[in-house]
Design an enzyme around this catalytic site. Structure first.
Site, PDB file in Angstrom:
ATOM      1  N   HIS A 414     -25.741   0.297   7.150  1.00  0.00           N
ATOM      2  CA  HIS A 414     -26.977   1.043   6.920  1.00  0.00           C
ATOM      3  C   HIS A 414     -27.162   1.352   5.437  1.00  0.00           C
ATOM      4  O   HIS A 414     -28.254   1.192   4.889  1.00  0.00           O
ATOM      5  CB  HIS A 414     -26.967   2.338   7.740  1.00  0.00           C
ATOM      6  CG  HIS A 414     -28.153   3.219   7.466  1.00  0.00           C
ATOM      7  ND1 HIS A 414     -28.101   4.301   6.596  1.00  0.00           N
ATOM      8  CD2 HIS A 414     -29.435   3.153   7.904  1.00  0.00           C
ATOM      9  CE1 HIS A 414     -29.286   4.871   6.540  1.00  0.00           C
ATOM     10  NE2 HIS A 414     -30.111   4.210   7.323  1.00  0.00           N
ATOM     11  N   ARG A 504     -13.212 -23.548 -13.428  1.00  0.00           N
ATOM     12  CA  ARG A 504     -11.797 -23.372 -13.756  1.00  0.00           C
ATOM     13  C   ARG A 504     -11.002 -23.030 -12.499  1.00  0.00           C
ATOM     14  O   ARG A 504     -11.128 -21.944 -11.935  1.00  0.00           O
ATOM     15  CB  ARG A 504     -11.638 -22.261 -14.787  1.00  0.00           C
ATOM     16  CG  ARG A 504     -12.214 -22.601 -16.155  1.00  0.00           C
ATOM     17  CD  ARG A 504     -11.919 -21.479 -17.132  1.00  0.00           C
ATOM     18  NE  ARG A 504     -12.203 -21.846 -18.489  1.00  0.00           N
ATOM     19  CZ  ARG A 504     -13.019 -21.169 -19.295  1.00  0.00           C
ATOM     20  NH1 ARG A 504     -13.643 -20.089 -18.840  1.00  0.00           N
ATOM     21  NH2 ARG A 504     -13.211 -21.560 -20.539  1.00  0.00           N
ATOM     22  N   ARG A 572     -12.214 -28.696 -12.687  1.00  0.00           N
ATOM     23  CA  ARG A 572     -11.038 -29.104 -13.451  1.00  0.00           C
ATOM     24  C   ARG A 572      -9.780 -28.761 -12.649  1.00  0.00           C
ATOM     25  O   ARG A 572      -9.594 -27.622 -12.239  1.00  0.00           O
ATOM     26  CB  ARG A 572     -11.004 -28.394 -14.811  1.00  0.00           C
ATOM     27  CG  ARG A 572      -9.858 -28.873 -15.705  1.00  0.00           C
ATOM     28  CD  ARG A 572      -9.921 -28.214 -17.072  1.00  0.00           C
ATOM     29  NE  ARG A 572      -9.627 -26.786 -17.009  1.00  0.00           N
ATOM     30  CZ  ARG A 572      -9.776 -25.944 -18.035  1.00  0.00           C
ATOM     31  NH1 ARG A 572     -10.249 -26.390 -19.192  1.00  0.00           N
ATOM     32  NH2 ARG A 572      -9.472 -24.670 -17.909  1.00  0.00           N
ATOM     33  N   GLU A 674      -9.796 -33.710 -25.215  1.00  0.00           N
ATOM     34  CA  GLU A 674      -9.300 -32.547 -25.963  1.00  0.00           C
ATOM     35  C   GLU A 674      -8.061 -32.863 -26.785  1.00  0.00           C
ATOM     36  O   GLU A 674      -7.563 -32.018 -27.516  1.00  0.00           O
ATOM     37  CB  GLU A 674      -9.008 -31.395 -24.994  1.00  0.00           C
ATOM     38  CG  GLU A 674      -8.079 -31.763 -23.842  1.00  0.00           C
ATOM     39  CD  GLU A 674      -8.023 -30.694 -22.761  1.00  0.00           C
ATOM     40  OE1 GLU A 674      -8.421 -29.550 -23.027  1.00  0.00           O
ATOM     41  OE2 GLU A 674      -7.581 -31.008 -21.648  1.00  0.00           O
ATOM     42  N   GLY A 695     -13.270 -30.667 -24.519  1.00  0.00           N
ATOM     43  CA  GLY A 695     -12.716 -29.321 -24.611  1.00  0.00           C
ATOM     44  C   GLY A 695     -12.610 -28.972 -26.081  1.00  0.00           C
ATOM     45  O   GLY A 695     -11.628 -29.319 -26.748  1.00  0.00           O
ATOM     46  N   SER A 696     -13.627 -28.313 -26.609  1.00  0.00           N
ATOM     47  CA  SER A 696     -13.732 -28.151 -28.066  1.00  0.00           C
ATOM     48  C   SER A 696     -12.620 -27.288 -28.649  1.00  0.00           C
ATOM     49  O   SER A 696     -12.196 -27.500 -29.797  1.00  0.00           O
ATOM     50  CB  SER A 696     -15.100 -27.567 -28.444  1.00  0.00           C
ATOM     51  OG  SER A 696     -15.299 -26.304 -27.829  1.00  0.00           O
ATOM     52  N   ASN A 697     -12.117 -26.324 -27.876  1.00  0.00           N
ATOM     53  CA  ASN A 697     -11.062 -25.461 -28.409  1.00  0.00           C
ATOM     54  C   ASN A 697      -9.784 -26.246 -28.688  1.00  0.00           C
ATOM     55  O   ASN A 697      -9.223 -26.202 -29.794  1.00  0.00           O
ATOM     56  CB  ASN A 697     -10.771 -24.315 -27.441  1.00  0.00           C
ATOM     57  CG  ASN A 697     -11.844 -23.244 -27.484  1.00  0.00           C
ATOM     58  OD1 ASN A 697     -12.576 -23.128 -28.466  1.00  0.00           O
ATOM     59  ND2 ASN A 697     -11.954 -22.485 -26.416  1.00  0.00           N
ATOM     60  N   ASP A 698      -9.294 -26.979 -27.677  1.00  0.00           N
ATOM     61  CA  ASP A 698      -8.058 -27.738 -27.865  1.00  0.00           C
ATOM     62  C   ASP A 698      -8.253 -28.881 -28.863  1.00  0.00           C
ATOM     63  O   ASP A 698      -7.365 -29.169 -29.670  1.00  0.00           O
ATOM     64  CB  ASP A 698      -7.561 -28.295 -26.531  1.00  0.00           C
ATOM     65  CG  ASP A 698      -6.653 -27.301 -25.809  1.00  0.00           C
ATOM     66  OD1 ASP A 698      -6.204 -26.333 -26.446  1.00  0.00           O
ATOM     67  OD2 ASP A 698      -6.402 -27.485 -24.604  1.00  0.00           O
ATOM     68  N   CYS A 745     -17.792 -28.353 -23.253  1.00  0.00           N
ATOM     69  CA  CYS A 745     -17.627 -26.997 -22.732  1.00  0.00           C
ATOM     70  C   CYS A 745     -17.078 -26.128 -23.861  1.00  0.00           C
ATOM     71  O   CYS A 745     -16.002 -26.417 -24.383  1.00  0.00           O
ATOM     72  CB  CYS A 745     -16.655 -26.973 -21.555  1.00  0.00           C
ATOM     73  SG  CYS A 745     -17.101 -28.065 -20.204  1.00  0.00           S
TER      74      CYS A 745
END
Length: 792
Positions: A414, A504, A572, A674, A695-698, A745
């Site tokens: 409710h 992820r 992934r 990556e 994977g731009s960071n790695d 990403c």
């Protein structure tokens, strides 16, 4: 005159004579029973019977005169007026003509003396698309014997003048003396020995319409409707139902603290009793029954051609399922999602309590503990009402609240329904809000952080922003999501997007599964007694511990796949580092200690290795279920940190051995770009994989030789570095020449318009953003594309 009509003679067009509830029951009994949907038989005591009761007792003028005294502006005398009207109805006597027809109809329904009935109010304006009247009038359960049924019918008449019903008619523009009450008398389903619940043919929170949402608890269904228990929850995917596939995509175990059962007393024919630990720890309905209910609900929606709110029950003696009520869903079906208001907390502390979030908002205010209507006088406009549960008698005082917090209840309770109708948010099922909070305390309630709602101490700061989706530009470069939390998928799917570029898996394993995959594979061999005991508690419902992993993972991924269907959802496969895997329950027994986990035993190298191969097999089995059994062929898979071509081939061979063959059933397998080798040998990687996701960071840290977690040199970490951009350009151009899709990403394209422009100039196919960065990222993409057009 006919005062009782069997369901077999009622259609949906008979609302004027039998009310919306009975008309719907008659329609389903006649039109849907042939499809195998069980509807308990019964009959309707018509609206004509109600008017005959009023006329024979000389009540029409008395009721009209009493109602004419109502203060319709401030409702100061509503309790007195309502009480007088109820006394008038209660003092009347049931005409013999009505009683005789009721007895005759009961004789046709009763198979034995102990047959019990549900006696339910059905107003002639009830369950219309614009006004549900749900919960305004009374219903009575486990009524046995002719005299008791006749008395219950009169008590339904009395409830037409409940204070809440009088106010509801005023709010919705219904003339009091133009609304009559029909009463439905229906065979009771022995769900007191089984289970019951509520279903919606859309997600009641987000309005997402490709799913059916089912709640379930032990005993009679009133506990769920009233919000007295935290029920089990299930989601089914409608397209899978239509295709005859496995449709159950999510299940969550509720506490189910109590169950409502038959009582021997005549004054109180039902009672609430505590559930046993075993009942609380097990689902109150089987997976097979959930699938059956899903098919029935889908058929009901198809019949009515609108979203529906459905009540069901399972007979604990015969094991049969029944639909006991269906009405149009009234909150979301009239909304058009062309804009949203986003709320963001700017600061937070540890929450005082938490529960299920209803709505998507943040508010702050004064706590007002409400235990009964006797507390109505202390409720002030703008309060946050805190209660154990709410009930329909409180509707007037709930209108003063900016938010509702309850100890008990789920998303079909409710409190949840009223909150949606009032356009406010709520946190339900906290368990302890009335203990943790006290009158006058200033709190902040947030329902803007996903599936759970949180109650914080004090007045916190937050930001509100209205987003008009019609103003978001369309782009050639596809904007996609980076997602971790499946519970946000339905809501986020409304945003402008082209699917999910990165789901992820690690978040799901950490938050939903919590156990190391190999600890489930090798459960019997676990050396750590503490870990083994913890796993046993978590997986108590699973004799096969491995099935716990595959079921949880497949359902979490399926929620996202369903939300964005038929758009791509790229999952992934797990990319924990060894130190992260070791934190999972049972993980330390299977993970080596590494000096530099970032560059160690991670990604593709784990999948075919004897240390983890069987754990990877569980991941593969979950994805096979999602694609092949549930039918989510929009799910693509992605392999992270694949260092060499030979390694890529080993991974693909391992996947095939576990039932995931590239190309079979349209399966596409991407690879993360990556590692510099992915760029240098992009042509060769394109021959064994179907696409790339940068994977731009790695890639940045490995190109520049920088540990991105190092505080000393993190100022050197820069995706705009020419060396990094040269790597990006090379892999994009190689992928394009090979006819492979390629996306990126990362955070940079939303933070740096120039970086987004560079990617667009290179011809990248898609860019994936975290939810908070998506709209800003789309703006950057659009600006970049416009510049290119102007240059040309």
């Amino acid at each position: 005159m006919t005062f009782c009509i069997p369901f077999s003679q009622i259609r949906n067009t008979d609302v004027a004579s039998v009310g919306g509830k009975n008309a719907s029951l008659g329609e389903m009994f006649n039109q849907l029973s042939p499809l195998g949907i069980n509807i308990p038989d019964g009959f309707a005591v018509t609206a004509a019977a109600y008017w005959h009761f009023v006329d024979q007792n000389g009540l029409k003028d008395k009721l009209s005169q009493t109602l004419a005294q109502l203060d319709t502006v401030h409702l100061r005398n509503l309790p007195e007026v309502g009480s007088k009207c109820r006394e008038l109805i209660a003092s009347g006597s049931m005409p013999d003509a009505i009683s005789q027809q009721v007895r005759q109809s009961l004789a046709l329904l009763s198979h034995h003396e102990e047959q019990s009935f549900a006696v339910r109010s059905s107003a002639t304006a009830e369950d219309l698309p614009t006004a549900s009247f749900a919960g305004q009038h009374d219903s009575f359960l486990n009524i046995q014997g002719e005299e008791a049924v006749i008395a219950a019918i009169q008590r339904c008449y009395v409830s037409l003048f409940n204070n809440r019903a009088i106010k509801y008619r005023l709010d919705n523009g219904f003339e009091h003396m133009h609304v009559a009450l029909s009463v439905g008398v229906q065979r009771m389903v022995r769900s007191d020995k089984g289970s019951a619940g509520v279903a919606f043919t859309l997600d009641p929170e987000s309005g997402f319409d490709k799913v059916i949402y089912i709640t379930s608890a032990w005993g009679l269904g009133e506990n769920i409707v009233q919000g007295a228990v935290n029920p089990d929850e299930f989601y089914l995917f409608k397209p899978s139902i239509a295709q005859g596939r496995k449709a159950l995509i999510s299940r969550k175990l509720g506490a189910k603290e109590n169950k409502m059962v038959y009582s021997r007393g005549t004054e109180r024919p039902i009672a609430n009793i505590a559930t046993s630990p075993q009942e609380r720890g097990t689902y109150s309905i089987t997976h097979t029954d959930v699938e059956t209910l899903g098919r029935w609900c889908y058929a009901i929606e198809q019949h009515y051609q609108m979203p529906m709110d459905i009540e069901w029950a399972k007979d604990g003696i015969t094991g049969e399922l029944f639909i006991v009520q269906a009405r149009p869903e009234t909150v979301h079906r009239q909304k058009q999602n062309i804009s949203v208001k986003e709320y963001t907390l700017l600061s937070k502390t540890a929450p005082l309590c938490k529960g299920k979030a209803v709505g998507n908002a943040i508010s702050s205010g004064r706590v007002c503990i409400v235990r009964s209507l006797a507390d109505a006088g202390k409720v002030q406009q703008g309060d946050i009402i805190v209660a154990d549960i709410t009930n329909p008698d409180w509707n007037a005082l709930l209108r003063k609240a900016v938010c509702i917090v309850t100890n008990k209840g789920g998303r079909t309770s409710h409190a949840s329904i009223v909150a949606r109708e009032l356009g406010i948010h709520a946190v339900v099922g906290t368990g302890d809000a009335t203990e943790k909070l006290h009158d006058g305390r200033i709190i902040t309630v947030s329902c803007a952080e996903g599936d759970e709602g949180y109650v914080y101490d004090g007045k916190l700061e937050w930001e509100e922003k209205v987003i008009d989706f019609q103003q978001i530009p369309a782009t050639h470069t596809q904007p996609m999501f980076i997602l971790a939390d499946p519970d946000r998928a339905f809501k986020l799917s409304r945003y402008p997007n082209e699917g999910v570029g990165l789901l992820r898996m690690e978040f799901i394993i950490t938050n939903s599964i919590r156990v190391h995959p190999m600890a489930l594979v090798k459960y019997d061999e676990l050396p750590d007694y503490k870990d083994k005991k913890a796993i046993e508690a978590i997986t108590a419902q699973y004799s096969d511990k491995k099935k716990y992993f595959t079921e949880k993972l497949s359902e979490a991924v399926a929620m996202v796949a369903a939300a964005f269907y038929p758009k791509d959802v790229i999952v992934r496969m797990s990319d924990f580092k060894t130190n992260e895997y070791a934190q999972l329950i049972g993980g330390k027994a299977f993970e080596p200690e590494e000096e530099n986990p970032m560059l160690g035993f991670r990604g593709a190298s784990r999948y075919y290795h004897e240390r983890y191969r069987e754990g990877f097999g569980l991941e593969c089995e979950a994805m096979r279920i999602v694609r092949d059994e549930m039918g989510f062929t929009n799910v693509k898979l992605m392999i992270p940190f694949c260092r060499t071509i030979a390694e890529g081939k080993k991974v693909l061979a391992t996947m095939k051995s576990y039932g995931l063959e590239r190309g079979k059933n349209g399966l596409e397998v991407y690879v993360m770009a990556e590692v510099p080798s992915n760029v240098i040998l992009a042509k060769e990687f394109a021959e064994i994989f179907d696409g790339f996701s940068i994977g731009s960071n790695d890639l940045t840290q490995l190109t520049l030789g920088i540990d991105r977690d190092s505080a000393i040199i993190n100022d050197l970490f820069d995706e705009n570095n020419e060396a990094v951009k040269a790597m990006l350009s090379l892999v994009i151009q190689t992928a394009k020449r090979a006819g492979r899709k390629i996306g990126l990403c990362g955070q940079a394209p939303s933070d740096h318009p120039a970086f987004a422009q560079f990617l667009v100039e290179q011809g990248i196919d898609s860019i994936s953003f975290t939810p908070d960065a998506l709209l800003r990222g789309i703006e950057n993409i659009s600006a970049a594309e416009q510049k290119i057009v102007q240059t040309v």
